[in-house]
Design an enzyme around this catalytic site. Structure first.
Site, short mmCIF file in Angstrom:
data_model
loop_
_atom_site.label_atom_id
_atom_site.label_comp_id
_atom_site.label_asym_id
_atom_site.label_seq_id
_atom_site.Cartn_x
_atom_site.Cartn_y
_atom_site.Cartn_z
N ASN A 211 0.85 -1.19 0.00
CA ASN A 211 0.00 0.00 0.00
C ASN A 211 0.88 1.23 0.00
O ASN A 211 2.00 1.17 0.50
CB ASN A 211 -0.83 0.05 1.29
CG ASN A 211 -2.06 -0.81 1.21
OD1 ASN A 211 -2.47 -1.24 0.15
ND2 ASN A 211 -2.66 -1.07 2.36
N ALA A 276 -1.10 1.85 10.61
CA ALA A 276 -0.52 1.13 9.47
C ALA A 276 -1.51 0.99 8.32
O ALA A 276 -2.72 0.86 8.53
CB ALA A 276 -0.06 -0.25 9.91
N ASP A 280 -5.07 -5.43 2.38
CA ASP A 280 -6.27 -6.22 2.65
C ASP A 280 -6.16 -7.63 2.06
O ASP A 280 -6.84 -8.54 2.52
CB ASP A 280 -7.51 -5.52 2.05
CG ASP A 280 -7.91 -4.31 2.88
OD1 ASP A 280 -7.69 -4.34 4.11
OD2 ASP A 280 -8.44 -3.33 2.31
N LYS A 290 11.56 -16.82 -8.95
CA LYS A 290 11.00 -15.65 -9.65
C LYS A 290 10.02 -16.11 -10.74
O LYS A 290 10.36 -17.01 -11.53
CB LYS A 290 12.16 -14.86 -10.26
CG LYS A 290 11.72 -13.55 -10.86
CD LYS A 290 12.90 -12.79 -11.44
CE LYS A 290 12.42 -11.54 -12.15
NZ LYS A 290 13.43 -10.98 -13.02
N ILE A 309 -6.84 -6.76 11.26
CA ILE A 309 -6.06 -6.76 12.51
C ILE A 309 -6.80 -5.99 13.60
O ILE A 309 -6.97 -6.45 14.73
CB ILE A 309 -4.66 -6.15 12.28
CG1 ILE A 309 -3.91 -6.94 11.19
CG2 ILE A 309 -3.86 -6.11 13.58
CD1 ILE A 309 -2.56 -6.38 10.81
N PHE A 325 -7.55 4.36 11.88
CA PHE A 325 -7.49 5.37 10.83
C PHE A 325 -8.39 4.94 9.68
O PHE A 325 -8.65 3.76 9.51
CB PHE A 325 -6.04 5.52 10.32
CG PHE A 325 -5.25 6.54 11.09
CD1 PHE A 325 -4.94 6.34 12.42
CD2 PHE A 325 -4.83 7.72 10.48
CE1 PHE A 325 -4.23 7.28 13.14
CE2 PHE A 325 -4.11 8.66 11.19
CZ PHE A 325 -3.81 8.45 12.52
N LYS A 343 -15.60 -2.04 13.58
CA LYS A 343 -14.35 -2.56 14.15
C LYS A 343 -14.30 -2.42 15.68
O LYS A 343 -13.33 -2.84 16.30
CB LYS A 343 -13.16 -1.85 13.51
CG LYS A 343 -13.10 -2.05 11.99
CD LYS A 343 -11.80 -1.63 11.37
CE LYS A 343 -11.85 -1.73 9.85
NZ LYS A 343 -10.59 -2.13 9.24
N1 CTP Z 1 -6.81 -2.31 9.19
C1 CTP Z 1 -6.43 -3.48 9.85
N2 CTP Z 1 -6.34 -4.65 9.16
C2 CTP Z 1 -6.63 -4.72 7.85
C3 CTP Z 1 -7.04 -3.53 7.17
C4 CTP Z 1 -7.12 -2.35 7.86
O1 CTP Z 1 -6.17 -3.42 11.04
N3 CTP Z 1 -6.52 -5.87 7.20
C5 CTP Z 1 -6.92 -1.06 9.97
C6 CTP Z 1 -6.08 0.09 9.46
O2 CTP Z 1 -4.81 0.12 10.07
C7 CTP Z 1 -6.91 1.29 9.87
C8 CTP Z 1 -8.34 0.79 9.82
O3 CTP Z 1 -8.25 -0.64 9.90
O4 CTP Z 1 -6.63 1.70 11.18
C9 CTP Z 1 -9.10 1.14 8.58
O5 CTP Z 1 -8.38 0.76 7.45
P1 CTP Z 1 -8.97 0.91 6.00
O6 CTP Z 1 -8.01 0.34 5.00
O7 CTP Z 1 -9.44 2.32 5.80
O8 CTP Z 1 -10.27 0.00 6.15
P2 CTP Z 1 -10.69 -1.37 5.61
O9 CTP Z 1 -11.36 -2.10 6.73
O10 CTP Z 1 -9.57 -2.08 4.93
O11 CTP Z 1 -11.81 -0.97 4.57
P3 CTP Z 1 -11.70 -0.51 3.02
O12 CTP Z 1 -10.33 -0.90 2.55
O13 CTP Z 1 -12.78 -1.26 2.37
O14 CTP Z 1 -11.95 0.97 3.01
#
Ligand code: CTP
Length: 406
Positions: A211, A276, A280, A290, A309, A325, A343
């Protein structure tokens, strides 16, 4: 850290050691951060560095003589001590430390140090044997007992030819210590866990999915929590950033590693800030060699979902404040509110990553803070360091209103 120094009056007391020459850079850096620096020098310091150098950089006459009637009227020991928001003693020589410990007032530096009620940061620098002599060790304990912040000296090659402890720490370290002395200790002793940076999900030995994230926002939160007295652990994905002073850093690469590192530390944490940018999805399999290009053919990747997480951390039993965040591109507050609930968070920091100056790889950010009680606070474009403090202000307020038990 500019927001901490801006408009603050720093009294820099320079002792008579060879490291006195390094204070020129300290004055320059403090001034660049917007603080008003007043320098005072001991007679011995003036043997190593001319007051004119520090006067030019600080744009103030240097306080050197308690018995000069004209100087005493304007930059006297009482006036400079009373005006200071914080005092930095650098280099603190064995002799200056001994006189401070005794409460002596036989030059303008020690006199001002007796008068001031501002926090005092002491940075010892001297020959290694002088530093480890029981007299110096005892005197430093006395200063610590006064509530002064003692900055451990660095080890290395010393001007006297020794190799060992006694070097004046670099300006970066000293500024971090002064910033901590200027900050409230409202997280004193609180265990804070922060995550930062991206994760990397390997596809083969040379490629990965990731990301966009520089890690700056998370590192700023970790640094701000340390300044406010917390015991901080930073679980970090790969970044190019230096570990903030005072922070324990745990390096991870994949989302699964980040999950393990955070899970094992959450039960012992009172505040968790998840900054962080977690991937996803990860490749369903990682090739051991490779993946070779097949000319003319496309490549389809099969991905599988990584664990959420943060949602998992919300289920760890205990009483703590959990901050997440949300980087969004549309309906910022709507998505943030939904994530806060889904969450199980206490606070969410939402930002529109498409707006100029906010989001990834910038020094600044703008955000909306939404808390579990439905309160919403908009914060315009500010430095990530300052936003970190604003987030902690909100988290501390929520902590005060009894963190939710999970
Ligand atoms: N987060 C996490 N674990 C993941 C994805 C996100 O703990 N696998 C946490 C991020 O660190 C952040 C919050 O969840 O604090 C929101 O992350 P975001 O990427 O905006 O949300 P998602 O749940 O992944 O939703 P989307 O990507 O559909 O917007």
């Amino acid at each position: 850290m500019k927001h901490i120094f801006s408009g603050k009056r720093v009294l820099l007391c320079v002792g008579g050691g060879i490291a006195a020459y390094k204070t020129a850079e300290i004055v320059r850096r403090l001034s660049a951060c917007g603080s008003d620096v007043q320098v005072a020098m001991t007679p011995a310091a003036r043997e190593f560095l001319t007051p004119l150098t520090l006067q030019t950089l600080s744009r103030h006459r240097v306080a050197i003589d308690m018995f000069d009637g004209a100087d005493e009227a304007s930059i006297g020991h009482i006036a400079i001590a009373d005006a200071a928001d914080v005092v930095l003693v650098a280099p603190a020589t064995a002799d200056l430390i001994a006189r401070m410990a005794q409460g002596m007032a036989n030059d303008i530096v020690t006199a001002a140090l007796l008068v001031t009620r501002a926090p005092v940061v002491v940075a010892p620098a001297m020959n290694s044997h002088m530093l480890s002599h029981p007299a110096t060790v005892r005197n430093l304990e006395v200063l610590a007992g006064f509530g002064h912040r003692i900055v451990a000296s660095d080890s290395g090659e010393l001007a006297c030819g020794y190799d060992g402890p006694g070097r004046l720490p670099d300006p970066e370290t000293l500024l971090a210590e002064v910033a901590a002395a200027l900050s409230p200790s409202d997280l004193g002793g609180v265990r804070v866990l922060v995550s930062a940076g991206p994760t990397r999900e390997p596809l083969d030995p040379v490629r990965y999915l990731t990301n966009r994230s520089s890690g700056r926002m998370g590192y700023a939160v970790a640094a701000a929590a340390w300044r406010r007295g917390a015991e901080v652990t930073l679980v970090s994905g790969p970044t190019a950033l230096a570990t903030p002073r005072g922070v324990t850093r745990v390096d991870v690469e994949t989302a699964a590693q980040m999950n393990d590192a955070l899970r094992s530390r959450t039960a012992a944490s009172e505040l968790v800030v998840m900054v962080a940018a977690v991937a996803d999805y990860r490749p369903a399999s990682t090739a051991s060699a490779k993946i070779k290009k097949k000319a003319g053919a496309g490549l389809t990747l099969v991905l599988e979902e990584n664990a959420d997480i943060l949602a998992g951390l919300a289920k760890v039993p205990g009483s703590r404040v959990l901050v997440g965040f949300a980087a969004e591109t549309d309906d910022v507050v709507g998505h943030a509110r939904e994530k806060l609930t889904r969450k199980g968070l206490d606070l969410i920091v939402a930002n529109d990553v498409t707006s100029p100056g906010a989001g990834f790889e910038t020094e600044t950010n703008a955000a909306v803070l939404v808390d579990r009680d439905g309160n919403q606070q908009e914060i315009g474009l500010i430095a990530k360091d300052e936003l970190a403090d604003r987030i902690l202000d909100r988290a501390i307020a929520l902590r005060g209103r009894r963190p939710r038990r999970r």
